[in-house]
Design an enzyme around this catalytic site. Structure first.
Site: not given
Length: 551
Positions: A395, A65, A98-99
């Protein structure tokens, strides 16, 4: 003294202050951000690898994550910290991507670097990027599909979005099990505000991941118990539940006050008064007809035995957030006094029981009439595994929540990035000057997502990107990387769905971060101050890494 025409030297900054500026400073900042991007690249996508991080206390975390990794990395470069901030913002706002947002921001900076080296002003690049992101956002809003009027079952649509969010996670092999859990969790919330903080997650080491439980109500670990606790009943049907913020413990007089007495009878009277006070409270609680008594404060051994003798279950020192969620689920309200407790102050549920899960005992409140909260009891072989399951579910839950609130979706697997990239390339051919090159560079930067997905999966990125460009030029707007066939395919038809909000937010955040780094052309770092006396703290504003960045 007469200086003549000489201008005296004026010292503004402390000696030893590091000041660097100009084009070299911007490129240095870009290189720092690209280093962060390189660290995260291998974690992107369904076949991305995990990163093992060991902190200074030797605590290990295994995760892919982006927000978690960046939070645990001790990033000291002031410009690179911007990527940490946008990743956290994406996590808080949307929950997933997020990545992607960090990789996109790094790629936008990497594409800007040649222009800077050729002498193009950073403001020209920023202007081009701002125009490009406006066009990209408009294009996503134009092509996204509204599923609110879809004939299919609403639940199935949410499950598809949750499953896509899980593709890159540890739990993907158990996706069917966890997808149901995620959707149940979000649908159990109040449909008006969908407050995800009301979804409790408890980690219980041991067992397999599929032994995790969904509790439509509240569950919390058995609290500290005194003698007499085992004599209490551990299961009720339709109980009356009283929630308190009252201490039911007999305290020694020396803890409360200093009392001066002249004879034994006076001392005994004080002890009797203490007993009388707590017994009055206990009798008042008994008279309410409550079967279960919960309190934020301690319930001592006298009270525990009193309740056990009357077949009442009690739990003291219940964590504040657990008690508040319990009240939301069962109804009633938290009372700070035992006097004047009315029927409407009590809650109820269909079944209360205390059960053994793994090595712990848990109190479960199920079938709650006002259930706007739920609890997920997560199992797993190791603590690191359970922690990653929790992050993965967070998530997926956020994605389901956003899909429920905003029923606009796009295809994942690099499809939407390739379509926007094609659109921006075509647009750049219609304009002249430097803006054409910059918008074209923005379009090229978007291809980093499908390219990295291919590389992480061990596929031929050059071949598949060419296939994708050809497919999109022929109007196949939902074509992306297909991991099952190790080729390209229509990801919309394969239900690889993501909320459009995830993509829009990621593009905007990445562009803002890139423009912020490009706008900083001077960094001033204060020299670390040595305190005059040992043990004294340095003055405010001093310290390595604290600095002033100005345009």
């Amino acid at each position: 003294m007469n200086f003549g025409n000489q201008t005296p030297t004026i010292v503004v900054l402390k000696e030893g202050t590091d000041a660097s500026q100009g084009k070299g400073q911007i490129i240095s900042n870009i290189n720092a951000c690209v280093a962060i991007q390189e660290a995260l690249k291998p974690t992107l996508g369904p076949l991305g690898s995990d990163i093992l991080i060991v902190n200074s206390n030797k605590k290990t975390t295994i995760s892919n994550d982006g927000a978690t990794i960046l939070k645990l990395l001790d990033v000291v470069h002031p410009a690179a910290r911007t990527l940490v901030d946008i990743s956290r913002a994406q996590d808080a706002e949307v929950g997933d991507g997020t990545t992607s947002v960090t990789i996109l921001a790094g790629e936008l900076m990497k594409e800007a670097k040649p222009f800077l080296e050729e002498g193009i002003s950073s403001h020209v690049i920023m202007k081009g990027y701002r125009r490009a992101v406006e066009l990209a956002t408009a294009k996503i809003q134009e092509i996204c599909v509204d599923i609110s009027n879809n004939d299919q079952d609403n639940r199935k649509l949410l499950e598809r979005c949750a499953k896509t969010a899980m593709t890159s996670k540890l739990i993907y092999k158990n996706a069917d099990f966890f997808v149901k859990m995620c959707v149940d969790a979000v649908l159990s919330l109040d449909k008006d505000d969908l407050d995800d903080k009301l979804i409790g997650m408890k980690k219980i080491p041991g067992g397999s991941m599929e032994e995790s439980l969904f509790i439509n109500g509240v569950a919390f670990k058995k609290t500290f118990s005194y003698a007499g606790f085992e004599q209490q009943p551990k299961k009720f049907k339709n109980p009356k539940i009283l929630s308190l913020n009252v201490e039911l413990e007999l305290k020694a007089e020396k803890d409360n006050a200093e009392v001066r007495v002249e004879n034994v009878e006076d001392y005994q009277a004080i002890v009797d008064a203490e007993w009388q006070l707590i017994m009055d409270k206990l009798k008042q609680i008994e008279s309410t007809g409550a079967n279960i008594v919960l309190s934020k404060l301690p319930i001592g051994d006298l009270a525990t035995q009193f309740f056990a003798d009357r077949n009442i279950f009690c739990a003291g020192r219940v964590a504040s957030d657990d008690l508040e969620r319990a009240v939301l689920a069962v109804g009633g309200s938290i009372q700070s006094s035992t006097t004047d407790i009315k029927e409407e102050h009590l809650g109820t549920c269909q079944v209360f029981e205390e059960i053994q899960i793994g090595s712990e005992r848990y109190n479960l409140f199920q079938g709650c009439p006002k259930a706007k909260t739920c609890t997920l009891l997560l199992r797993g072989g190791a603590e690191q595994v359970i922690a990653e399951v929790e992050r993965s579910l967070h998530d997926a839950i956020m994605i389901v929540k956003r899909a429920l609130q905003n029923k606009l979706i796009v295809a994942g697997g690099g499809a939407v990035e390739m379509e926007v990239s094609r659109y921006l390339r075509n647009y750049s051919k219609t304009i002249a000057g430097k803006q054409q090159l910059i918008i074209n560079a923005f379009a090229k930067a978007l291809e980093v997502i499908p390219r990295q997905l291919c590389e992480n999966a061990g596929l031929d990125a050059v071949e598949l990107l060419n296939k994708l460009r050809m497919a999109h030029s022929k109007g196949e707007k939902w074509y992306g990387v297909d991991f099952e066939t190790e080729s390209v395919g229509d990801n919309f038809a394969k239900f690889v769905w993501e909320p459009a909000l995830v993509k829009i937010n990621a593009l905007n955040s990445a562009t803002e971060a890139a423009n912020l780094i490009l706008s900083v052309d001077e960094t001033i770092t204060n020299k670390e101050s040595q305190p005059a006396n040992a043990g004294m703290a340095p003055p405010a504003g001093a310290g390595r890494g604290r600095g002033l960045s100005m345009q």
